[in-house]
Write a protein that holds these residues in place. Structure first.
Motif, PDB file in Angstrom:
ATOM      1  N   LEU A  80      10.177   5.114  -4.504  1.00 32.68           N
ATOM      2  CA  LEU A  80      10.087   3.928  -3.654  1.00 32.68           C
ATOM      3  C   LEU A  80       9.039   4.120  -2.555  1.00 32.68           C
ATOM      4  CD1 LEU A  80      11.904   1.346  -3.799  1.00 32.68           C
ATOM      5  CD2 LEU A  80      13.168   2.270  -1.857  1.00 32.68           C
ATOM      6  N   VAL A  81       9.048   5.273  -1.942  1.00 35.16           N
ATOM      7  CA  VAL A  81       8.110   5.579  -0.863  1.00 35.16           C
ATOM      8  C   VAL A  81       6.694   5.687  -1.404  1.00 35.16           C
ATOM      9  CG1 VAL A  81       7.449   7.308   0.856  1.00 35.16           C
ATOM     10  CG2 VAL A  81       9.860   6.725   0.536  1.00 35.16           C
ATOM     11  N   ILE A  82       6.543   6.336  -2.547  1.00 31.58           N
ATOM     12  CA  ILE A  82       5.218   6.487  -3.173  1.00 31.58           C
ATOM     13  C   ILE A  82       4.647   5.121  -3.525  1.00 31.58           C
ATOM     14  CG2 ILE A  82       3.999   7.375  -5.196  1.00 31.58           C
ATOM     15  CD1 ILE A  82       6.033   9.738  -5.144  1.00 31.58           C
ATOM     16  N   ASP A  83       5.491   4.239  -4.032  1.00 29.53           N
ATOM     17  CA  ASP A  83       5.053   2.880  -4.375  1.00 29.53           C
ATOM     18  C   ASP A  83       4.551   2.133  -3.137  1.00 29.53           C
ATOM     19  OD1 ASP A  83       5.648   3.217  -7.024  1.00 29.53           O
ATOM     20  OD2 ASP A  83       7.560   2.148  -6.951  1.00 29.53           O
ATOM     21  N   MET A  84       5.292   2.246  -2.048  1.00 25.05           N
ATOM     22  CA  MET A  84       4.894   1.544  -0.822  1.00 25.05           C
ATOM     23  C   MET A  84       3.597   2.111  -0.253  1.00 25.05           C
ATOM     24  SD  MET A  84       8.437   0.668   1.228  1.00 25.05           S
ATOM     25  CE  MET A  84       9.318   2.201   0.915  1.00 25.05           C
ATOM     26  N   TYR A  85       3.477   3.419  -0.275  1.00 26.22           N
ATOM     27  CA  TYR A  85       2.247   4.050   0.220  1.00 26.22           C
ATOM     28  C   TYR A  85       1.051   3.611  -0.624  1.00 26.22           C
ATOM     29  CZ  TYR A  85      -1.245   7.664   1.126  1.00 26.22           C
ATOM     30  OH  TYR A  85      -2.401   8.327   1.429  1.00 26.22           O
ATOM     31  N   ARG A  86       1.231   3.598  -1.936  1.00 23.04           N
ATOM     32  CA  ARG A  86       0.143   3.174  -2.828  1.00 23.04           C
ATOM     33  C   ARG A  86      -0.271   1.729  -2.518  1.00 23.04           C
ATOM     34  NH1 ARG A  86       2.515   4.042  -7.390  1.00 23.04           N
ATOM     35  NH2 ARG A  86       1.731   6.170  -7.644  1.00 23.04           N
ATOM     36  N   GLN A  87       0.716   0.869  -2.310  1.00 21.92           N
ATOM     37  CA  GLN A  87       0.435  -0.534  -2.011  1.00 21.92           C
ATOM     38  C   GLN A  87      -0.346  -0.671  -0.707  1.00 21.92           C
ATOM     39  OE1 GLN A  87       2.548  -3.289  -3.619  1.00 21.92           O
ATOM     40  NE2 GLN A  87       1.843  -4.988  -2.374  1.00 21.92           N
ATOM     41  N   MET A  88       0.071   0.066   0.326  1.00 26.92           N
ATOM     42  CA  MET A  88      -0.612  -0.018   1.614  1.00 26.92           C
ATOM     43  C   MET A  88      -2.012   0.590   1.548  1.00 26.92           C
ATOM     44  SD  MET A  88       2.458   0.547   4.414  1.00 26.92           S
ATOM     45  CE  MET A  88       3.324   1.898   3.627  1.00 26.92           C
ATOM     46  N   LYS A  89      -2.148   1.661   0.786  1.00 24.86           N
ATOM     47  CA  LYS A  89      -3.450   2.317   0.640  1.00 24.86           C
ATOM     48  C   LYS A  89      -4.439   1.389  -0.062  1.00 24.86           C
ATOM     49  CE  LYS A  89      -5.537   6.571  -1.092  1.00 24.86           C
ATOM     50  NZ  LYS A  89      -5.311   7.810  -1.887  1.00 24.86           N
ATOM     51  N   LEU A 126      -3.595  -6.293  10.904  1.00 29.85           N
ATOM     52  CA  LEU A 126      -4.913  -6.086  11.492  1.00 29.85           C
ATOM     53  C   LEU A 126      -5.849  -7.234  11.124  1.00 29.85           C
ATOM     54  CD1 LEU A 126      -5.448  -2.247  10.901  1.00 29.85           C
ATOM     55  CD2 LEU A 126      -4.709  -3.399  13.002  1.00 29.85           C
ATOM     56  N   LYS A 127      -6.804  -7.493  12.006  1.00 30.67           N
ATOM     57  CA  LYS A 127      -7.696  -8.632  11.831  1.00 30.67           C
ATOM     58  C   LYS A 127      -9.119  -8.211  11.473  1.00 30.67           C
ATOM     59  CE  LYS A 127      -9.622 -12.758  12.525  1.00 30.67           C
ATOM     60  NZ  LYS A 127      -9.459 -13.862  11.569  1.00 30.67           N
ATOM     61  N   TYR A 128      -9.644  -7.206  12.146  1.00 30.07           N
ATOM     62  CA  TYR A 128     -11.073  -6.913  12.085  1.00 30.07           C
ATOM     63  C   TYR A 128     -11.395  -5.772  11.122  1.00 30.07           C
ATOM     64  CZ  TYR A 128     -10.958  -9.834  16.217  1.00 30.07           C
ATOM     65  OH  TYR A 128     -10.736 -10.885  17.077  1.00 30.07           O
ATOM     66  N   LYS A 129     -12.537  -5.910  10.443  1.00 33.06           N
ATOM     67  CA  LYS A 129     -12.987  -4.892   9.495  1.00 33.06           C
ATOM     68  C   LYS A 129     -13.135  -3.532  10.181  1.00 33.06           C
ATOM     69  CE  LYS A 129     -15.754  -6.145   6.224  1.00 33.06           C
ATOM     70  NZ  LYS A 129     -14.978  -5.811   5.001  1.00 33.06           N
ATOM     71  N   LYS A 130     -13.617  -3.548  11.417  1.00 32.34           N
ATOM     72  CA  LYS A 130     -13.766  -2.312  12.174  1.00 32.34           C
ATOM     73  C   LYS A 130     -12.417  -1.635  12.359  1.00 32.34           C
ATOM     74  CE  LYS A 130     -15.867   0.612  15.053  1.00 32.34           C
ATOM     75  NZ  LYS A 130     -16.874   1.593  14.620  1.00 32.34           N
ATOM     76  N   SER A 131     -11.367  -2.412  12.544  1.00 26.13           N
ATOM     77  CA  SER A 131     -10.019  -1.855  12.718  1.00 26.13           C
ATOM     78  C   SER A 131      -9.586  -1.118  11.456  1.00 26.13           C
ATOM     79  CB  SER A 131      -9.020  -2.964  13.044  1.00 26.13           C
ATOM     80  OG  SER A 131      -9.391  -3.659  14.205  1.00 26.13           O
ATOM     81  N   PHE A 132      -9.792  -1.750  10.312  1.00 22.83           N
ATOM     82  CA  PHE A 132      -9.435  -1.114   9.042  1.00 22.83           C
ATOM     83  C   PHE A 132     -10.260   0.160   8.828  1.00 22.83           C
ATOM     84  CE2 PHE A 132      -8.264  -5.597   8.151  1.00 22.83           C
ATOM     85  CZ  PHE A 132      -6.934  -5.400   7.805  1.00 22.83           C
ATOM     86  N   LYS A 133     -11.512   0.113   9.225  1.00 28.30           N
ATOM     87  CA  LYS A 133     -12.391   1.273   9.061  1.00 28.30           C
ATOM     88  C   LYS A 133     -11.897   2.452   9.894  1.00 28.30           C
ATOM     89  CE  LYS A 133     -17.256   2.681   9.361  1.00 28.30           C
ATOM     90  NZ  LYS A 133     -18.634   2.266   9.757  1.00 28.30           N
ATOM     91  N   ILE A 134     -11.495   2.184  11.136  1.00 32.46           N
ATOM     92  CA  ILE A 134     -10.990   3.249  12.009  1.00 32.46           C
ATOM     93  C   ILE A 134      -9.731   3.866  11.418  1.00 32.46           C
ATOM     94  CG2 ILE A 134      -9.967   3.761  14.264  1.00 32.46           C
ATOM     95  CD1 ILE A 134     -11.802   1.547  15.423  1.00 32.46           C
ATOM     96  N   VAL A 135      -8.798   3.024  11.002  1.00 31.16           N
ATOM     97  CA  VAL A 135      -7.533   3.511  10.436  1.00 31.16           C
ATOM     98  C   VAL A 135      -7.781   4.342   9.183  1.00 31.16           C
ATOM     99  CG1 VAL A 135      -5.362   2.799   9.341  1.00 31.16           C
ATOM    100  CG2 VAL A 135      -6.147   1.656  11.424  1.00 31.16           C
ATOM    101  N   SER A 136      -8.727   3.877   8.357  1.00 28.68           N
ATOM    102  CA  SER A 136      -9.053   4.600   7.126  1.00 28.68           C
ATOM    103  C   SER A 136      -9.701   5.945   7.415  1.00 28.68           C
ATOM    104  CB  SER A 136      -9.990   3.747   6.261  1.00 28.68           C
ATOM    105  OG  SER A 136     -10.371   4.447   5.089  1.00 28.68           O
TER     106      SER A 136
END
Length: 259
Positions: free
Chosen positions: A243-252, A216-226
Motif C-alpha cells: 500500500l505504501v509503495i503504491d502511494m509513493y509510486r503515485q506521488m513520484k 503545489l502550484k509553481y513548476k519551480k516548487s516541484f523542481k525544488i522538491v524533486s
C-alpha cells in the motif's frame, strides 16, 4: 513598498519570538524550528516570485505575510504545548489576533494589511475557495507553496536524521502504528492533499506530508522538491508495505509529470 517596512516588522518578529524563551528543551527546540521555518519561507518567496509574476513591491508584501504566517505557533506551543490546531487553539486565529493587537501592520496601507491577513488566513486551508479575489490569489499561492516546500524540508530531515519520539510535538503526538488510513490512501490515489482529520498514525502523518505536492502550484516548487529528494527521504522511513509503495509510486510519478 519599501524594504524598510519589512525590516521594521522583522525587528518586531525577532523581539516577539525572543520573549518565548523556555527552559523545556523540546519547547525551545520547536520555538527555534518555527522561527527558522518562517525565515526560510521568506527566502523561498524570492525564489518563486518570478514565476508568480510579482513585482519588487509585491515580493516584499508577500515576504511580510511569509514572516508572519506562523506567528501564532509560538503562543500555541508555549501556552498550550502543541502544534495541533483545534477550534479553540488554532495557530491562524492566534496569529491574526497577535498581529492585530500589536498593530504590526501599521506601516502598510489598509489594502496591503488586509492582503497580508488574508494570506495568513488561507495559507493552511485544505482547499482554496473558488471565490477568492484574483488579485489576492498569487500572494496566497506563493505563500502556500513556500510553506509546503519548507515543511517537507523540516520533516524529511527530522524523520531521516533524528531519533523517533525525540520531538513528540512535531510528530503531533501520534502513535507509531503500521495501519494506514483507508481515506488517506484514497486521497492519494485521487491525487489530493490529505485532510488531517484522516491522519490517525505517525505513518499516516508522513504520507499526508508527502501528499503536500498535490497542492503545489509553481513548476519551480516541484523542481525544488524533486531536487531535494524530500519524498524519497520520507519514504525510506516508512514500512515497505504494498500500500505504501503504491502511494509513493503515485506521488513520484505525479511529481515527475510536473517538471
Amino acid at each position: 513598498m519599501k524594504q524598510e517596512v519589512y525590516n521594521s516588522i522583522e525587528a518586531w518578529f525577532n523581539s516577539y519570538v525572543a520573549g518565548f524563551e523556555n527552559e523545556i528543551e523540546e519547547i525551545k527546540l520547536n520555538i527555534n524550528l518555527k522561527r527558522n521555518h518562517s525565515f526560510r519561507v521568506v527566502n523561498l518567496i524570492a525564489e518563486l516570485s518570478e514565476e508568480a509574476n510579482l513585482n519588487e513591491s509585491d515580493v516584499i508584501l508577500a515576504q511580510i505575510a511569509a514572516l508572519l504566517h506562523d506567528v501564532g505557533r509560538f503562543e500555541q506551543l508555549a501556552k498550550y504545548g502543541t502544534f495541533s490546531d483545534t477550534e479553540d487553539i488554532n495557530h491562524i486565529k492566534l496569529g491574526i489576533a497577535t498581529i492585530t493587537e500589536n498593530n504590526i501592520l501599521s506601516e502598510l496601507t489598509e489594502e496591503e494589511s488586509k492582503l497580508v491577513i488574508e494570506c495568513i488566513n488561507y495559507h493552511n486551508e485544505l482547499v482554496l475557495p473558488k471565490s477568492i479575489d484574483a488579485d489576492l490569489l498569487p500572494f496566497v499561492q506563493i505563500l502556500r507553496d513556500a510553506d509546503k516546500i519548507d515543511i517537507l524540508h523540516i520533516v524529511s530531515d527530522y524523520y531521516s536524521n533524528n531519533k523517533q519520539g525525540n520531538n513528540k510535538r512535531l510528530e503531533m503526538e501520534l502513535l507509531d502504528k503500521t495501519d494506514i488510513s483507508k481515506k488517506l490512501y484514497q486521497s492519494i490515489c485521487d491525487e489530493k492533499h490529505v485532510d488531517f482529520k484522516d491522519v490517525l498514525t505517525l505513518n499516516d502523518l508522513k504520507l499526508s506530508q508527502m501528499s503536500l505536492i498535490f497542492d503545489l502550484k509553481y513548476k519551480k516548487s516541484f523542481k525544488i522538491v524533486s531536487e531535494k529528494t524530500y519524498l524519497k527521504q520520507i519514504f525510506e522511513t516508512l514500512p515497505k508495505k504494498d500500500l505504501v509503495i503504491d502511494m509513493y509510486r503515485q506521488m513520484k510519478i505525479y511529481l515527475e509529470n510536473q517538471l
